[in-house]
Design a protein around this motif. Structure first.
Motif, PDB file in Angstrom:
ATOM      1  N   GLN A 178      39.347 -69.887 -11.562  1.00  0.00           N
ATOM      2  CA  GLN A 178      39.216 -69.384 -10.191  1.00  0.00           C
ATOM      3  C   GLN A 178      38.810 -70.495  -9.233  1.00  0.00           C
ATOM      4  O   GLN A 178      39.319 -70.592  -8.116  1.00  0.00           O
ATOM      5  CB  GLN A 178      38.196 -68.250 -10.149  1.00  0.00           C
ATOM      6  CG  GLN A 178      38.620 -67.007 -10.918  1.00  0.00           C
ATOM      7  CD  GLN A 178      37.566 -65.917 -10.880  1.00  0.00           C
ATOM      8  OE1 GLN A 178      36.517 -66.099 -10.264  1.00  0.00           O
ATOM      9  NE2 GLN A 178      37.831 -64.792 -11.539  1.00  0.00           N
ATOM     10  N   LEU A 179      37.870 -71.358  -9.695  1.00  0.00           N
ATOM     11  CA  LEU A 179      37.457 -72.485  -8.855  1.00  0.00           C
ATOM     12  C   LEU A 179      38.626 -73.416  -8.574  1.00  0.00           C
ATOM     13  O   LEU A 179      38.769 -73.946  -7.460  1.00  0.00           O
ATOM     14  CB  LEU A 179      36.315 -73.248  -9.517  1.00  0.00           C
ATOM     15  CG  LEU A 179      34.939 -72.581  -9.489  1.00  0.00           C
ATOM     16  CD1 LEU A 179      33.957 -73.379 -10.333  1.00  0.00           C
ATOM     17  CD2 LEU A 179      34.432 -72.453  -8.058  1.00  0.00           C
TER      18      LEU A 179
ATOM     19  N   GLU B  73      37.085 -68.911 -17.242  1.00  0.00           N
ATOM     20  CA  GLU B  73      37.717 -68.096 -16.201  1.00  0.00           C
ATOM     21  C   GLU B  73      37.227 -68.505 -14.804  1.00  0.00           C
ATOM     22  O   GLU B  73      38.001 -68.586 -13.847  1.00  0.00           O
ATOM     23  CB  GLU B  73      37.426 -66.612 -16.446  1.00  0.00           C
ATOM     24  CG  GLU B  73      38.092 -66.053 -17.692  1.00  0.00           C
ATOM     25  CD  GLU B  73      39.615 -66.107 -17.586  1.00  0.00           C
ATOM     26  OE1 GLU B  73      40.129 -65.943 -16.459  1.00  0.00           O
ATOM     27  OE2 GLU B  73      40.279 -66.296 -18.613  1.00  0.00           O
ATOM     28  N   GLN B  74      35.909 -68.753 -14.731  1.00  0.00           N
ATOM     29  CA  GLN B  74      35.370 -69.197 -13.440  1.00  0.00           C
ATOM     30  C   GLN B  74      35.961 -70.534 -13.021  1.00  0.00           C
ATOM     31  O   GLN B  74      36.231 -70.771 -11.848  1.00  0.00           O
ATOM     32  CB  GLN B  74      33.846 -69.303 -13.527  1.00  0.00           C
ATOM     33  CG  GLN B  74      33.146 -67.967 -13.660  1.00  0.00           C
ATOM     34  CD  GLN B  74      31.644 -68.115 -13.819  1.00  0.00           C
ATOM     35  OE1 GLN B  74      31.130 -69.215 -13.989  1.00  0.00           O
ATOM     36  NE2 GLN B  74      30.921 -66.999 -13.781  1.00  0.00           N
ATOM     37  N   ASN B  75      36.183 -71.407 -14.005  1.00  0.00           N
ATOM     38  CA  ASN B  75      36.792 -72.708 -13.693  1.00  0.00           C
ATOM     39  C   ASN B  75      38.204 -72.528 -13.157  1.00  0.00           C
ATOM     40  O   ASN B  75      38.634 -73.234 -12.229  1.00  0.00           O
ATOM     41  CB  ASN B  75      36.808 -73.601 -14.936  1.00  0.00           C
ATOM     42  CG  ASN B  75      35.440 -74.179 -15.231  1.00  0.00           C
ATOM     43  OD1 ASN B  75      34.604 -74.229 -14.335  1.00  0.00           O
ATOM     44  ND2 ASN B  75      35.205 -74.600 -16.455  1.00  0.00           N
TER      45      ASN B  75
ATOM     46  N   VAL C  77      33.741 -66.879 -20.112  1.00  0.00           N
ATOM     47  CA  VAL C  77      33.529 -66.533 -18.691  1.00  0.00           C
ATOM     48  C   VAL C  77      33.556 -67.794 -17.832  1.00  0.00           C
ATOM     49  O   VAL C  77      34.128 -67.827 -16.741  1.00  0.00           O
ATOM     50  CB  VAL C  77      32.196 -65.779 -18.526  1.00  0.00           C
ATOM     51  CG1 VAL C  77      31.892 -65.548 -17.043  1.00  0.00           C
ATOM     52  CG2 VAL C  77      32.258 -64.440 -19.261  1.00  0.00           C
ATOM     53  N   THR C  78      32.929 -68.860 -18.364  1.00  0.00           N
ATOM     54  CA  THR C  78      32.906 -70.118 -17.611  1.00  0.00           C
ATOM     55  C   THR C  78      34.307 -70.670 -17.413  1.00  0.00           C
ATOM     56  O   THR C  78      34.644 -71.194 -16.350  1.00  0.00           O
ATOM     57  CB  THR C  78      32.028 -71.153 -18.347  1.00  0.00           C
ATOM     58  OG1 THR C  78      30.719 -70.615 -18.510  1.00  0.00           O
ATOM     59  CG2 THR C  78      31.934 -72.444 -17.554  1.00  0.00           C
TER      60      THR C  78
ATOM     61  N   GLN D 132      30.433 -77.655 -14.101  1.00  0.00           N
ATOM     62  CA  GLN D 132      30.989 -76.711 -15.068  1.00  0.00           C
ATOM     63  C   GLN D 132      31.671 -77.439 -16.230  1.00  0.00           C
ATOM     64  O   GLN D 132      31.543 -77.041 -17.390  1.00  0.00           O
ATOM     65  CB  GLN D 132      32.000 -75.784 -14.370  1.00  0.00           C
ATOM     66  CG  GLN D 132      31.392 -74.829 -13.366  1.00  0.00           C
ATOM     67  CD  GLN D 132      30.652 -73.685 -14.038  1.00  0.00           C
ATOM     68  OE1 GLN D 132      30.741 -73.499 -15.237  1.00  0.00           O
ATOM     69  NE2 GLN D 132      29.906 -72.926 -13.260  1.00  0.00           N
TER      70      GLN D 132
ATOM     71  N   GLU E 124      30.550 -78.486  -8.203  1.00  0.00           N
ATOM     72  CA  GLU E 124      30.375 -77.340  -9.096  1.00  0.00           C
ATOM     73  C   GLU E 124      31.347 -77.423 -10.269  1.00  0.00           C
ATOM     74  O   GLU E 124      30.986 -77.130 -11.415  1.00  0.00           O
ATOM     75  CB  GLU E 124      30.605 -76.041  -8.313  1.00  0.00           C
ATOM     76  CG  GLU E 124      30.387 -74.776  -9.123  1.00  0.00           C
ATOM     77  CD  GLU E 124      28.927 -74.596  -9.517  1.00  0.00           C
ATOM     78  OE1 GLU E 124      28.679 -73.873 -10.488  1.00  0.00           O
ATOM     79  OE2 GLU E 124      28.047 -75.175  -8.844  1.00  0.00           O
ATOM     80  N   GLN E 125      32.569 -77.847  -9.980  1.00  0.00           N
ATOM     81  CA  GLN E 125      33.554 -77.973 -11.046  1.00  0.00           C
ATOM     82  C   GLN E 125      33.147 -79.068 -12.035  1.00  0.00           C
ATOM     83  O   GLN E 125      33.291 -78.905 -13.253  1.00  0.00           O
ATOM     84  CB  GLN E 125      34.925 -78.296 -10.457  1.00  0.00           C
ATOM     85  CG  GLN E 125      36.067 -78.186 -11.456  1.00  0.00           C
ATOM     86  CD  GLN E 125      37.407 -78.410 -10.800  1.00  0.00           C
ATOM     87  OE1 GLN E 125      37.496 -79.129  -9.821  1.00  0.00           O
ATOM     88  NE2 GLN E 125      38.455 -77.803 -11.313  1.00  0.00           N
TER      89      GLN E 125
END
Length: 489
Positions: free
Chosen positions: A40-41, A36-38, A33-34, A238, A234-235
């Motif tokens: 998107q970020l 995928e979030q990365n 999930v992380t 992450q 945030e990136q």
């Protein structure tokens, strides 16, 4: 009976291992999930960069317009100054002409008077009859008349020159009086002044709107830059979390592999086997488990940088966040985890170390009971300012004591707010252990060591509920982010 006990022990060990495997799988899913979030970020960051480039281009164009406007204003001011100087020079020239006219008229009157005087003296000397005198006297008179005639001739010559000069001055005055160049210059100056006033009026009319647009663009640019900075931060966080998770996953996968091998090795244990062999195999499993547990550290001592590590607390493995030797025990940053929980939940702990979490009062007690421990509280307020409170001595009591707080040896720039709650038991919404007439934990929606009620509370409601009292300024610090860390010696 003995076989049943051994079977229970086996099931307990297998259950513990199953919990570890389940936790590992959950962390792997969270890692996916992380990632995928990365992604998107990264997409959002690319989009924001494009918008930032567009805003910079607009800002550059508007700054060029502002520079042109400033240049136009300076040109108008310079032209106005030149016109003022030209007007002053024109007035000075007019004044000089008036003085020259007056002087010429005065000189003409004087010359006329001199002419009359010279004519009169000439006639008087020419017609004057001298009485008979002696020869010496006549000779002297003759000589005097010669000198007088020479003076009269010189006077006549000077008179002629004066008449020429007067005639020249009169012609120049006539030219000045009849020439319309001064009037043309005056008219041009007036037209230029009118043009400058009209231009200045247009500039004054358009300048406020232009400045307003520039200010709006600069504000948008600052907001986009702030969003980009937050996304980068945030990136970065992450990435660090992913690295820590990868390292931890590798270690856990090795342990899981050994567990699987162990299970495969002992999978032939059956009810019909020799009890002695069953006991021997179970002892080997328990011994392996205990060895693995003993190999784990009891805190983050010796860790370098930010990482997730498995430590041993109270005879059980525990995944914690380590930061350069400090064990992170609390984190608040975005309100994603609910902190208005029961007393027992605070005792066990909740959340995940890579996000918002509370390590648990039992873990705090185990971390601080046998060692000299330090507490470090790092905070960021809603204005982005960083605050620090560090205590050289920190301890949390046992469950039977109500997890009381003991702190001393303050240093930092955030004021010694925890001294107000020193010695207090831990309260939650279902367990009011403060000394106030009100239920502090229920009112502030979070568990903490409340007194009357608080000078510090980092577990309250996230929206303006995280506070720290600054005694030197006599005001509250509105906390947006907080991290509590413990280091044992």
């Amino acid at each position: 009976m003995q076989y049943g006990v051994l079977l229970i022990v086996v099931l307990y060990v297998v259950g513990v291992r199953a919990d570890d495997v389940a936790s590992l799988r959950a962390d792997i899913e969270q890692l996916k999930v992380t990632r995928e979030q990365n992604k998107q970020l990264a997409q959002e960051l690319a989009q924001l960069r494009n918008e930032l480039s567009e805003l910079r281009e607009r800002s550059r164009q508007e700054k060029n317009a502002e520079m042109r406007t400033s240049w136009l204003e300076s040109s108008v001011s310079e032209a106005r100054g030149q016109v003022s100087e030209l007007g002053a020079a024109l007035e000075a020239l007019t004044s000089q002409l008036s003085g020259l006219k007056t002087e010429v008229k005065a000189n003409a009157a004087a010359i006329t008077s001199l002419q009359k005087m010279a004519t009169s003296r000439k006639k008087s000397y020419e017609h004057r009859e001298l009485p008979p005198v002696k020869r010496e006297v006549e000779s002297r008179h003759r000589h005097g008349r010669g000198q007088l005639r020479a003076e009269v001739a010189a006077l006549a010559e000077w008179e002629a020159k004066t008449e020429d000069e007067v005639s020249n001055l009169n012609s120049r005055l006539d030219m000045l009086e009849t020439n319309s160049s001064l009037e043309k210059i005056h008219g041009s100056v007036l037209e230029l002044l009118e043009s400058l006033e009209a231009l200045e009026s247009r500039v004054d009319t358009s300048l406020p709107a232009m400045r307003k647009e520039i200010s709006r663009s600069e504000l948008d640019l600052a907001r986009v830059a702030q969003d980009v900075a937050l996304l980068k931060e945030e990136q970065k966080s992450q990435k660090m979390t992913v690295q820590a998770l990868s390292s931890s996953m590798s270690s856990m996968q090795e342990k899981v592999s050994s567990v699987k091998m162990m299970k495969f090795k002992h999978q032939k244990v059956k009810s019909g086997d020799n009890p002695t062999e069953v006991v021997s195999k179970l002892n080997a499993i328990i011994s392996e488990y205990e060895d693995n547990l003993q190999a784990l550290s009891h805190d983050c001592r010796g860790s370098d940088g930010l990482s997730l590590q498995m430590i041993s607390l109270g005879g059980r493995p525990r995944l914690v966040a380590c930061e350069s030797g400090w064990t992170v025990v609390q984190r608040r940053k975005d309100g994603s985890v609910q902190f208005n929980r029961l007393w027992e939940e605070y005792a066990i702990g909740f959340g995940t170390p890579k996000s918002e979490f509370w390590i648990g009062n039992e873990a705090l007690h185990l971390l601080t009971v046998a060692n000299r421990s330090r507490l470090r509280v790092e905070m960021v307020d809603i204005y982005g300012k960083h605050w620090l409170a560090e205590y050289s001595q920190f301890r949390v009591g046992s469950r039977e004591e109500g997890f009381p707080l003991t702190v001393s040896g303050f240093s930092g720039n955030a004021s010694d707010a925890l001294a107000y709650q020193n010695g207090m038991q831990f309260s939650a919404k279902d367990s009011d252990r403060d000394v106030s007439n009100t239920h502090c934990a229920e009112n502030y929606e979070g568990g903490w060591w409340f007194s009357h009620c608080q000078h510090a509370n980092l577990n309250g409601r996230y929206n303006l509920g995280l506070t720290w009292f600054h005694a030197a300024k006599n005001e509250w610090i509105a906390v947006a982010e907080s991290v509590m860390k413990v280091k044992t010696e």
